[in-house]
Design an enzyme around this catalytic site. Structure first.
Site, PDB file in Angstrom:
ATOM      1  N   HIS A 122      45.561  18.241  60.649  1.00 27.87           N
ATOM      2  CA  HIS A 122      46.489  17.318  59.998  1.00 27.87           C
ATOM      3  C   HIS A 122      46.152  15.907  60.459  1.00 27.87           C
ATOM      4  O   HIS A 122      45.787  15.686  61.619  1.00 27.87           O
ATOM      5  CB  HIS A 122      47.932  17.650  60.393  1.00 27.87           C
ATOM      6  CG  HIS A 122      48.895  16.519  60.185  1.00 27.87           C
ATOM      7  ND1 HIS A 122      49.333  15.706  61.210  1.00 27.87           N
ATOM      8  CD2 HIS A 122      49.482  16.047  59.055  1.00 27.87           C
ATOM      9  CE1 HIS A 122      50.161  14.797  60.728  1.00 27.87           C
ATOM     10  NE2 HIS A 122      50.269  14.977  59.431  1.00 27.87           N
ATOM     11  N   ARG A 167      49.652   5.367  58.345  1.00 25.69           N
ATOM     12  CA  ARG A 167      50.649   4.747  57.481  1.00 25.69           C
ATOM     13  C   ARG A 167      51.007   3.349  57.961  1.00 25.69           C
ATOM     14  O   ARG A 167      50.825   2.995  59.130  1.00 25.69           O
ATOM     15  CB  ARG A 167      51.895   5.634  57.419  1.00 25.69           C
ATOM     16  CG  ARG A 167      52.525   5.895  58.761  1.00 25.69           C
ATOM     17  CD  ARG A 167      53.597   6.981  58.703  1.00 25.69           C
ATOM     18  NE  ARG A 167      54.144   7.239  60.032  1.00 25.69           N
ATOM     19  CZ  ARG A 167      53.632   8.090  60.904  1.00 25.69           C
ATOM     20  NH1 ARG A 167      52.554   8.769  60.585  1.00 25.69           N
ATOM     21  NH2 ARG A 167      54.182   8.264  62.088  1.00 25.69           N
ATOM     22  N   GLY A 184      64.353   9.314  48.311  1.00 26.18           N
ATOM     23  CA  GLY A 184      64.539   9.319  46.867  1.00 26.18           C
ATOM     24  C   GLY A 184      63.401   8.695  46.096  1.00 26.18           C
ATOM     25  O   GLY A 184      63.446   8.653  44.862  1.00 26.18           O
TER      26      GLY A 184
END
Length: 313
Positions: A118, A122, A270
């Site tokens: 992994h 970011r 969201g």
């Protein structure tokens, strides 16, 4: 500097664009390298865009000669309000708009002798009129073997150390410790794997220094992983080995759905894309009630020799 402090640097639009360009290029280089070692399957590319919230490029490989499933995702998302998982512990972020971008990847091999890997790199910026921006980098990479080999763990960690040492010899032990602590399943009281590097909320030394470090670490991922894949991909294995791999993959699922900050942020914000967020999950997983390995087996040795904190480098 922690995220409770706004960065002294004002991040420019050009700098944000440079991070985006680097991450897209990193995604492409990693996919090219993994396709080359697989030799059969190619990455399917799914570019997506939302009317509000950002865009991304999901790339997935499956049913390959080497990789059973893998995803290498880029996303760049925006929002007017941070989710509870971000703002609850960081009150200085309340009321700020944000943008977050990153490359996140998980590679699940066919052969149980090849570890899962992994990586994530970011960049985050939160802004509010009249106040200094808050920004940071985060990421790292970690290794999850099913069957342990000392030379693989040593190579993984030595590569990570060399990438960190270009900037500060104190970074590797610091990031390794953070990785050990982060990728730990508290409800199982065991590490997810043998660790690697993890850093978050990182903005020490200014933007240019941080960005240079992130590029060095990102570029070192393939150097860390591919030699292990090539060494193990053609090793023989049994159905019992495969069943153990599927059982241990359950730990991966548990961590990602219960603890992983990126997964929780994507689900709660969201603005994430569900298929892309959950691409990290393996295709086949087993859970067995109260299972324990037989003493003296290689499966038992994974627990006794590898799923514990060690100085591999």
């Amino acid at each position: 500097m922690s995220t409770s402090q706004a960065s002294a640097d004002k991040v420019t639009a050009d700098q944000i664009a440079a991070v985006r360009d680097y991450l897209l290029g990193l995604q492409q280089r990693i996919c090219d390298a993994l396709e080359a070692v697989d030799g059969k399957a190619r990455f399917h590319t799914d570019a997506w865009e939302r009317d509000k919230g950002g865009s991304g490029r999901t790339r997935v490989i499956s049913n390959g000669a080497v990789f059973e499933k893998g995803g290498v995702n880029f996303s760049h998302v925006f929002g007017e309000k941070l989710p509870p998982s971000a703002s609850a512990t960081r009150p200085e972020l309340a009321g700020r708009s944000f943008q977050a971008m990153g490359v996140s990847l998980v590679i699940h091999p066919n052969n149980p002798m090849v570890p899962t890997s992994h990586a994530n790199f970011r960049f985050f910026v939160a802004e509010k009129a009249g106040e200094a921006p808050v920004w940071w980098f985060g990421g790292g990479y970690d290794l999850t073997p099913y069957y342990g080999f000392d030379e693989d763990c040593q190579h993984w960690h030595q590569t990570a150390r060399q990438a960190c040492d270009q900037f500060d010899p104190s970074l590797y032990p610091r990031f390794k410790k953070e990785c050990d602590e982060y990728f730990f399943l508290k409800h199982r009281n065991e590490p997810r794997g043998v660790g690697g590097l993890f850093f978050d909320d990182f903005n020490e030394g200014g933007f240019e220094q941080c960005f240079a470090m992130v590029q060095a670490l990102g570029n070192s991922y393939i150097d860390a992983y591919l030699p292990i894949v090539k060494r193990r991909k053609d090793m023989p294995f049994t159905e019992a080995n495969k069943n153990f791999q599927c059982y241990r993959r359950g730990r991966y699922v548990e961590f990602n759905l219960v603890y992983d900050r990126g997964t929780l942020f994507g689900l709660q914000s969201g603005v994430g894309r569900i298929e892309s967020i959950l691409m990290s999950l393996p295709p086949v997983v087993h859970w067995e009630y109260d299972w324990h390995p037989e003493p003296g087996t290689e499966e038992a040795r994974l627990y006794s020799d590898y799923l514990r904190f060690r100085d591999w480098a």
